[in-house]
Design an enzyme around this catalytic site. Structure first.
Site, PDB file in Angstrom:
ATOM      1  N   ASN A  37       0.820  -1.217   0.000  1.00 56.26           N
ATOM      2  CA  ASN A  37       0.000   0.000   0.000  1.00 56.26           C
ATOM      3  C   ASN A  37       0.851   1.264   0.000  1.00 56.26           C
ATOM      4  OD1 ASN A  37       0.852  -0.678   2.615  1.00 56.26           O
ATOM      5  ND2 ASN A  37      -0.784   0.508   3.565  1.00 56.26           N
TER       6      ASN A  37
ATOM      7  N   ASP B  36       0.489  -6.224  12.462  1.00 54.67           N
ATOM      8  CA  ASP B  36      -0.290  -5.439  11.500  1.00 54.67           C
ATOM      9  C   ASP B  36       0.060  -3.960  11.636  1.00 54.67           C
ATOM     10  OD1 ASP B  36      -1.970  -5.312   9.327  1.00 54.67           O
ATOM     11  OD2 ASP B  36      -3.797  -5.105  10.507  1.00 54.67           O
TER      12      ASP B  36
END
Length: 417
Positions: free
Chosen positions: A96, A306
């Site tokens: 991303n 994460d």
């Protein structure tokens, strides 16, 4: 580099010295001697730390660094240094970025920026061009330039046929497909878990159904196509059961869980702290217990931080306008060390994820490469902003009491302590 680790408790099920206290001599990046006592006759630099434990180097399978494109959130350099000081000798970095890592040029750029650090960086490539779920990205080319798996970070693949084609195509080169578990037609613009707390707080919910429907769909497709599927950061009890049944059928599926989904529930939402806005959202205590059981039973293969740095302009705002995401490299071990048995936790940070992503591992034995994490599992502390090494400070565990101090790593013939 020559180092002598003194009185280190070895935690490594693959090592003949598992659960033993030993001195460990490291020379030029390799373990050359392990013994009860090693005399320091040549004035070697000693590492003699309180309650020192060592394990194989930890591997985090979901990390965002921002660069290229979002360097204000985190750079590759500071991200890798943060990872090293947090105990990670390897990280898998999500796609991303800006531009999105959906081609070999961006993968090559990220790899080139990561050379020379103690922590190894393994890039993920995007599964679809521009995260649009329309066309498959340059998967084979990206694999040849270092991408270890393919997925659209936090973006579900809405096109089921595209998922089918991806699972079929990647079998030609033993590729691994990742699918974020959320059906956006159900989740829509939800902010938090759809349950009692979302109703009380007036926040639009994301039902557990959104995750479970997507997982069920992907498992049906996997059963039809074959191939390898990884489902990152599951968060519900039924998700655990779905994957458990799929594994019983012999499907080649793996999954991860984020540290915050094992340690926190949606009761954290009552203060409207935007650091608690994560995706998937924090769920119920029932879900958390099922996830912990899933880890202990081996249904869940790995644990991730994460880690997703978000700059203050996009995080310290009204809850509904804040971006999803939390940092977590610095807090993962301390947050989970009381929740899980230390050996189970380390297994989910070392052996299991390295097997799934085909990353080489080094056992703690003489003659093996020194790829080690150093830690003390029994030191309690409060996680304050002073402990944050990341550029962004959006930490979901901020001001929480944690247990377990990381000293650093020894990897790539470097020590970061």
């Amino acid at each position: 580099m020559i180092l002598l680790l003194k009185s280190a408790t070895i935690i490594d099920k693959t090592s003949p010295f598992h659960q033993q206290i030993k001195d460990v001599l490291i020379e030029n990046g390799k373990i050359t001697k392990i013994s009860d006592t090693i005399e320091n006759t040549n004035n070697i630099k000693e590492i003699n730390l309180k309650n020192l434990h060592i394990s194989q180097g930890w591997f985090d399978t979901s990390v965002c660094f921002g660069e290229p494109g979002y360097e204000e959130r985190e750079t590759i350099e500071n991200g890798l240094n943060t990872a090293a000081k947090s105990g990670f000798t390897a990280v898998a970095v999500n796609s991303n970025t800006f531009p999105i890592a959906d081609n070999k040029a961006t993968i090559q750029y990220i790899k080139n920026k990561s050379y020379g650090f103690a922590t190894d960086l393994y890039p993920f490539g995007a599964l679809t061009k521009g995260y649009e779920s329309k066309d498959i990205a340059e998967l084979f080319d990206m694999k040849n330039y270092g991408a270890i798996a393919f997925g659209d970070y936090k973006k579900p693949i809405s096109n089921a046929n595209l998922m089918k084609i991806a699972l079929q195509y990647t079998q030609n080169f033993d590729g691994l497909v990742m699918s974020f578990p959320q059906d956006n037609s159900i989740a829509q613009n939800g902010l938090v878990n759809e349950e009692e707390n979302s109703t009380k707080l007036g926040l639009k919910g994301i039902p557990a159904l959104a995750e479970e429907m997507q997982i069920a769909r992907d498992l049906f497709i996997l059963e039809y196509t074959g191939g390898k599927l990884h489902i990152p950061t599951i968060s519900t009890a039924k998700s655990v059961n779905l994957i458990k049944e799929a594994k019983k059928k012999g499907l080649n599926v793996s999954c991860s869980v984020a540290a915050h989904h094992l340690a926190l529930t949606d009761s954290e939402l009552k203060e409207f702290n935007s650091n608690t806005k994560v995706l998937p959202p924090l769920r119920t205590e029932r879900d958390t217990e099922a996830l912990i059981n899933g880890v202990n039973e081996g249904v869940i293969d790995m644990i991730t931080s994460d880690h997703n740095p978000i700059d203050i302009e996009h995080k310290k705002v009204e809850y509904r306008n804040a971006k999803f995401g939390t940092i977590g490299l610095e807090s993962l071990f301390g947050a989970l060390n009381n929740i899980l048995d230390t050996e189970v936790l380390i297994d989910c940070l070392t052996t299991k994820p390295k097997q799934v992503f085909n990353i080489e591992s080094s056992s703690i034995q003489e003659g093996e490469l020194a790829n080690l994490t150093l830690f003390n599992p029994e030191e309690a502390f409060t996680f304050t902003e002073d402990a944050i090494l990341s550029t962004s400070k959006n930490a979901i565990f901020l001001n929480k009491k944690l247990n377990g101090k990381v000293y650093g790593i020894i990897s790539n013939n470097k020590a970061v302590l």
